[in-house]
Each structure stands twice: as structure tokens, then as C-alpha cells.
Design an enzyme around this catalytic site. Sequence first.
Site, PDB file in Angstrom:
ATOM      1  CG  ASP A  14      -1.875  -1.213   1.201  1.00 29.12           C
ATOM      2  OD1 ASP A  14      -2.219  -1.672   0.104  1.00 29.12           O
ATOM      3  OD2 ASP A  14      -2.234  -1.699   2.282  1.00 29.12           O
ATOM      4  CE  LYS A  17       2.276  -2.392  -4.373  1.00 26.58           C
ATOM      5  NZ  LYS A  17       2.094  -2.045  -2.967  1.00 26.58           N
ATOM      6  N   GLY A  41      -4.656  -4.128  -3.819  1.00 25.51           N
ATOM      7  CA  GLY A  41      -5.613  -3.078  -4.159  1.00 25.51           C
ATOM      8  C   GLY A  41      -4.784  -1.867  -4.532  1.00 25.51           C
ATOM      9  CG  HIS A  42      -1.987  -1.940  -7.050  1.00 22.45           C
ATOM     10  ND1 HIS A  42      -1.064  -2.487  -7.908  1.00 22.45           N
ATOM     11  CD2 HIS A  42      -1.723  -2.500  -5.840  1.00 22.45           C
ATOM     12  CE1 HIS A  42      -0.296  -3.336  -7.253  1.00 22.45           C
ATOM     13  NE2 HIS A  42      -0.683  -3.378  -5.995  1.00 22.45           N
ATOM     14  CB  THR A  43      -5.875   3.621  -4.856  1.00 24.28           C
ATOM     15  OG1 THR A  43      -6.124   2.601  -3.894  1.00 24.28           O
ATOM     16  CG2 THR A  43      -7.054   4.565  -4.939  1.00 24.28           C
ATOM     17  CD  GLN A 225       0.667  -8.858  -2.647  1.00 19.52           C
ATOM     18  OE1 GLN A 225       1.334  -9.521  -3.424  1.00 19.52           O
ATOM     19  NE2 GLN A 225      -0.569  -8.518  -2.926  1.00 19.52           N
ATOM     20  CB  THR A 302      -9.792  -6.092   3.436  1.00 22.48           C
ATOM     21  OG1 THR A 302      -8.718  -5.300   3.956  1.00 22.48           O
ATOM     22  CG2 THR A 302      -9.228  -7.269   2.664  1.00 22.48           C
ATOM     23  CE  LYS A 332      -1.366   7.921   1.876  1.00 20.23           C
ATOM     24  NZ  LYS A 332      -2.299   6.796   2.129  1.00 20.23           N
ATOM     25  CG  ASP A 334      -0.249  14.394   1.215  1.00 25.34           C
ATOM     26  OD1 ASP A 334       0.504  13.577   0.661  1.00 25.34           O
ATOM     27  OD2 ASP A 334      -1.452  14.152   1.455  1.00 25.34           O
ATOM     28  CB  SER A 413       3.547  10.998  -4.142  1.00 29.46           C
ATOM     29  OG  SER A 413       2.144  11.039  -4.216  1.00 29.46           O
ATOM     30  N   GLY A 415      -0.007  13.956  -2.742  1.00 30.49           N
ATOM     31  CA  GLY A 415      -1.457  13.791  -2.729  1.00 30.49           C
ATOM     32  C   GLY A 415      -1.825  12.622  -3.618  1.00 30.49           C
TER      33      GLY A 415
HETATM   34  P1  GDP Z   1      -0.792   0.401  -3.559  1.00 28.91           P
HETATM   35  O1  GDP Z   1      -1.387  -0.886  -3.103  1.00 28.91           O
HETATM   36  O2  GDP Z   1       0.689   0.446  -3.338  1.00 28.91           O
HETATM   37  O3  GDP Z   1      -1.150   0.759  -4.975  1.00 28.91           O
HETATM   38  O4  GDP Z   1      -1.399   1.529  -2.623  1.00 28.91           O
HETATM   39  P2  GDP Z   1      -2.952   1.667  -2.184  1.00 28.91           P
HETATM   40  O5  GDP Z   1      -3.730   2.155  -3.347  1.00 28.91           O
HETATM   41  O6  GDP Z   1      -3.429   0.437  -1.515  1.00 28.91           O
HETATM   42  O7  GDP Z   1      -2.825   2.733  -1.036  1.00 28.91           O
HETATM   43  C1  GDP Z   1      -2.302   3.997  -1.256  1.00 28.91           C
HETATM   44  C2  GDP Z   1      -3.377   5.024  -0.854  1.00 28.91           C
HETATM   45  O8  GDP Z   1      -2.783   6.294  -0.713  1.00 28.91           O
HETATM   46  C3  GDP Z   1      -4.456   5.185  -1.906  1.00 28.91           C
HETATM   47  O9  GDP Z   1      -5.648   5.511  -1.263  1.00 28.91           O
HETATM   48  C4  GDP Z   1      -3.948   6.356  -2.733  1.00 28.91           C
HETATM   49  O10 GDP Z   1      -4.994   7.062  -3.375  1.00 28.91           O
HETATM   50  C5  GDP Z   1      -3.311   7.208  -1.672  1.00 28.91           C
HETATM   51  N1  GDP Z   1      -2.167   8.013  -2.080  1.00 28.91           N
HETATM   52  C6  GDP Z   1      -1.196   7.720  -2.990  1.00 28.91           C
HETATM   53  N2  GDP Z   1      -0.244   8.689  -2.987  1.00 28.91           N
HETATM   54  C7  GDP Z   1      -0.629   9.595  -2.073  1.00 28.91           C
HETATM   55  C8  GDP Z   1      -0.049  10.807  -1.591  1.00 28.91           C
HETATM   56  O11 GDP Z   1       1.037  11.237  -1.987  1.00 28.91           O
HETATM   57  N3  GDP Z   1      -0.738  11.475  -0.610  1.00 28.91           N
HETATM   58  C9  GDP Z   1      -1.927  11.031  -0.111  1.00 28.91           C
HETATM   59  N4  GDP Z   1      -2.518  11.743   0.839  1.00 28.91           N
HETATM   60  N5  GDP Z   1      -2.491   9.892  -0.548  1.00 28.91           N
HETATM   61  C10 GDP Z   1      -1.846   9.179  -1.504  1.00 28.91           C
HETATM   62  P1  IMO Z   2      -0.928  -4.123  -2.279  1.00 27.55           P
HETATM   63  O1  IMO Z   2      -0.478  -4.658  -3.611  1.00 27.55           O
HETATM   64  C1  IMO Z   2      -0.942  -4.607   2.043  1.00 27.55           C
HETATM   65  C2  IMO Z   2      -1.077  -8.701   3.597  1.00 27.55           C
HETATM   66  C3  IMO Z   2      -2.343  -9.135   4.317  1.00 27.55           C
HETATM   67  C4  IMO Z   2      -1.759 -10.141   5.287  1.00 27.55           C
HETATM   68  C5  IMO Z   2      -0.659 -10.809   4.473  1.00 27.55           C
HETATM   69  C6  IMO Z   2      -1.082 -12.103   3.801  1.00 27.55           C
HETATM   70  O2  IMO Z   2      -2.238  -3.410  -2.332  1.00 27.55           O
HETATM   71  O3  IMO Z   2       0.147  -3.341  -1.629  1.00 27.55           O
HETATM   72  P2  IMO Z   2      -2.674 -12.756   1.783  1.00 27.55           P
HETATM   73  O4  IMO Z   2      -4.016 -12.271   1.373  1.00 27.55           O
HETATM   74  O5  IMO Z   2      -1.624 -12.533   0.778  1.00 27.55           O
HETATM   75  O6  IMO Z   2      -2.720 -14.174   2.264  1.00 27.55           O
HETATM   76  O7  IMO Z   2      -2.280 -11.889   3.083  1.00 27.55           O
HETATM   77  O8  IMO Z   2      -0.292  -9.862   3.477  1.00 27.55           O
HETATM   78  N1  IMO Z   2      -1.296  -8.159   2.238  1.00 27.55           N
HETATM   79  C7  IMO Z   2      -1.214  -6.876   1.910  1.00 27.55           C
HETATM   80  N2  IMO Z   2      -0.998  -5.786   2.680  1.00 27.55           N
HETATM   81  N3  IMO Z   2      -1.054  -4.467   0.711  1.00 27.55           N
HETATM   82  C8  IMO Z   2      -1.235  -5.546  -0.081  1.00 27.55           C
HETATM   83  O9  IMO Z   2      -1.223  -5.465  -1.432  1.00 27.55           O
HETATM   84  C9  IMO Z   2      -1.370  -6.819   0.515  1.00 27.55           C
HETATM   85  N4  IMO Z   2      -1.586  -8.059   0.057  1.00 27.55           N
HETATM   86  C10 IMO Z   2      -1.527  -8.883   1.115  1.00 27.55           C
HETATM   87  O10 IMO Z   2      -2.958  -8.054   4.961  1.00 27.55           O
HETATM   88  O11 IMO Z   2      -1.144  -9.481   6.363  1.00 27.55           O
HETATM   89 MG    MG Z   3      -2.915  -1.574  -1.849  1.00 27.57          MG
END
Ligand code: GDP
Ligand code: IMO
Ligand code: MG
Length: 425
Positions: A14, A17, A41-43, A225, A302, A332, A334, A413, A415
Site C-alpha cells: 500500500d 504503487k 488493491g492499487h488505487t 504487496q 478489505t 504521502k 502531505d 508524491s 497527494g
Molecule cells: P498500492 O497498493 O501500493 O497501490 O497503494 P494503495 O492504493 O493500496 O494505497 C495507497 C493510498 O494512498 C491510496 O488511497 C492512494 O490514493 C493514496 N495516495 C497515494 N499517494 C498519495 C499521496 O502522496 N498522498 C496522499 N494523501 N495519498 C496518496
Molecule cells: P498491495 O499490492 C498490504 C497482507 C495481508 C496479510 C498478508 C497475507 O495493495 O500493496 P494474503 O491475502 O496474501 O494471504 O495476506 O499480506 N497483504 C497486503 N498488505 N497491501 C497488499 O497489497 C497486501 N496483500 C496482502 O494483509 O497481512
Molecule cells: Mg494496496
Amino acid sequence: MTQVDVLLGLQWGDEGKGKIVDVLSPQYDLIARFQGGPNAGHTLEFDGKKFVLNTIPSGIFNEKTMNLIGNGVVIDPIILKRELDNLQKAGHDPVAKGKLVIARKAHLILPTHQLLDAANEQKMGKDKIGSTLKGIGPTYMDKTGRNGLRVGDTTLPDFKERYNRLVEKHKEILSHYEFEYDLTEKEAAFFEAIEFIKNIPHVDSEHFVNGYLKAGKTVLAEGAQGTLLDVDFGSYPFVTSSNTTTAGACTGLGIAPNRIGSVYGIFKAYCTRVGGGPFPTELDNEVGETLRQVGHEFGATTGRARRCGWIDLPALKYAIMLNGVTELIMMKADVLDGFDTIYACTHYEHNGETIDYMPYDIISVKPTPVLKAIEGWKTDVTKVNKLEEIPAQLASYIAFLEKELEVPVKYLSVGPDRVQTLILQ
Ligand code: GDP
Ligand code: IMO
Ligand code: MG
């Protein structure tokens, strides 16, 4: 020949990416996911819209970029179909536009893999991993156990028999748990989704990616991950079931190690973790709660609250070493805007010693972080779009990290939106 650049998370996932792959995608002809599955979950945010991708690479919104779901990914056809249905509703149809292909050798997540995940976690009780319950572990177990079903198998005349054979094995295992289930609905959805994914072109990712390289085209491998969730090098057993590190891009796409180019390591200006397991710099207090609220640290897949803490330099150094990171991306910043003082963990106190690496017994003996205080910038940086506007204290935080980590920070980054990204070098 060109090389494959890699972008991956240096913490526990998270890191952001999805956002950065989307930002970088205009520079690439192909974006390729190489491991993990819909536990990710890539946002992405742009033009006031927000998308969360689980299986589909984050290059999908760039008109000219091709996207590949590589052989190292585990695919839940039901989730993949839902992702594509949602994209279509929002006016994006990568399949119709010929912008998405899928590896024949990618393994399939069956509904019973999810049941096994849930039964196992339920049995572990308070010691559970905190899995996303998407069936990731059981699917990779069947892959390495040589039982799995692959995307390419869906076109074989005996696919249904192969499916039934595997499901029988799973039911036998499930009978040893006190776990009730009803497969009927899920199974119907699974076979409907299998028909649907037959419309996505199937490729041999090894030939597909190497073909791009031979033709001089640019390729970015998108990790899921984070490094500290790597099955070999993460905080085992509190990890996921794939290699999230650069090596995973080789096996997850079919490219040789000497085809790897730049490695972008992405990290938050602080640190988060979702699920169980060690987290030395965790702030189980008001400060952690502030980071969670300001950073909206709730899981994209989740919805679970993410655990929050200060940046952990021993962990980042470890991740940089494992991945051969050539450029850093800090996300992040900010979220730290309101703090008078922020902290960075430079070492751990562990078993009476001061160390700067992650110890093997990190789970049984919690290391105490040694923290360095850093002056905050107390400025809203979300609208900063020129280097001159970066507050001096933030610039000095970045300089401190570069000195400690010995790798330049290339992007910053400030925001969630695409446009809230600065190129520093
Ligand atoms: P990923 O799994 O690595 O793609 O990351 P996620 O999408 O799970 O989580 C990153 C969260 O931070 C998402 O809600 C993004 O919209 C948000 N985000 C990404 N870059 C920034 C940033 O620079 N600042 C803030 N405030 N939010 C960000
Ligand atoms: P992204 O790509 C954060 C964590 C789960 C748990 C462990 C094992 O969005 O960064 P699993 O479902 O693989 O059996 O879970 O890994 N986990 C993540 N945590 N970001 C993820 O993906 C994750 N994918 C799995 O919370 O601790
Ligand atoms: Mg994620």
C-alpha cells in the site's frame, strides 16, 4: 535490446504503487504485473475519479500502453471479471481496445482456495496471518505442489474434470476443519467468469515480454504487496505467498536477471502494515491514529484499518539491498504536514544490542526502535508543484533519507491525484 524496469513496494504494501505506475505509464509500451493476486488493491486518482485495481495492471488508463497479467500472478476469474465490468461501466474497456493480455501460465484461484484460506485462518484464531482471504496462499500451495489449474487449461476439453479433481482434494482437506460452506453460487459465478476471461487474449508471457525487449520497446514490471511481505525475506510467517522482490519479476514474467533495468523502490514518508505480524515502529496511540485518519489508511481491498508508525530505515535499507533499488519514490509526504516533529527509526535495540538490520527473531523478541527527531514543515504541500515550493524542512528530510539509504529520491508524491507528483532529479 531494452530492459525491464521494475516498480515495487519497499514496506508492507500500500505504498502507492498504483498511483505511480499510472503516472509513469506514458513512458512505457508495456506494464506487466508479475506476482500476487487480488489481495492487492492499487488505487489511482485522476480527473476527480478514483479506481481500485486488484489484478489488472495500473497502466490501463494510458491510451498507448499494453498491459500484461504475468504468469506469476494468481487470478480469481470472478474478481477479474468484476474489475473489467466496473471499468467498462466507467467508460474504459481495455479488452475491447486490445490493451490487456493474460499469461496462459498464470494460476487460477478456485472458490475452494478461498474456503481453505478462511478455514485455515479461522483455525489459527489469534495467531492468524490476517490474510485478505482471497485464496492466495492455497493457490500458490497448489502451484508449488503441482496440483494447480492454469489460465491455459480453461480451453482444454477436460477442464471441468480437472477442476472437479482439484475441488475433491480441497473438500477432503476442508472436511478436517470445523467449517461450513456452500459452493453452489460461487461455482456458478466461477464458470461464468471462466467463459468471460476466454475473451482476453492468452499469451506466453516469457515470449511476449522478451518480444517487446527485442523490438526495443519499454517495459515496466508492476509489483504487488511489499518487500517485507516477501515469502522468503519478509516477516515470515506473516507474509504473503509470493516473491514480492525484484527476483519475482524474473520468474513472474519469464525474463532473465540481466534484463532488469532501473528498479524503482516506493515507500511512504511514514510506514503502515495491514494484518498481523511484527512492526517495530508501530504507534499504537494517538499519533498512529492521526496518521491513519489523515492518510486515510484503510485497506483498498478489505477496508481494514492499517496499522501506522514512523519510517523504519533498517527495514528500508534491507528492502533496497534485496531489490537492487536504483531510484526511490517517496509517497504521502502531505500526510505529515501537520506534525511539529516527525521521527525516523535509525536502529533497533534488540537483545541488549544496537543493530541496524531486521533480526531473525523479530517475532518472538520485539525490537525497540531508536528514533531520530526531525523538524516538521507545518505547511500544506498538496498544491506544491514546483521544486522551489518544497518547504526547507521537507527538503532536508528527503536529503537525510538519501544520505541514510544511499539511493536518490527521484519522485515525491504530495497527494493521491496523478498531478500531485514532483520529479526531484
Ligand atoms: P498500492 O497498493 O501500493 O497501490 O497503494 P494503495 O492504493 O493500496 O494505497 C495507497 C493510498 O494512498 C491510496 O488511497 C492512494 O490514493 C493514496 N495516495 C497515494 N499517494 C498519495 C499521496 O502522496 N498522498 C496522499 N494523501 N495519498 C496518496
Ligand atoms: P498491495 O499490492 C498490504 C497482507 C495481508 C496479510 C498478508 C497475507 O495493495 O500493496 P494474503 O491475502 O496474501 O494471504 O495476506 O499480506 N497483504 C497486503 N498488505 N497491501 C497488499 O497489497 C497486501 N496483500 C496482502 O494483509 O497481512
Ligand atoms: Mg494496496
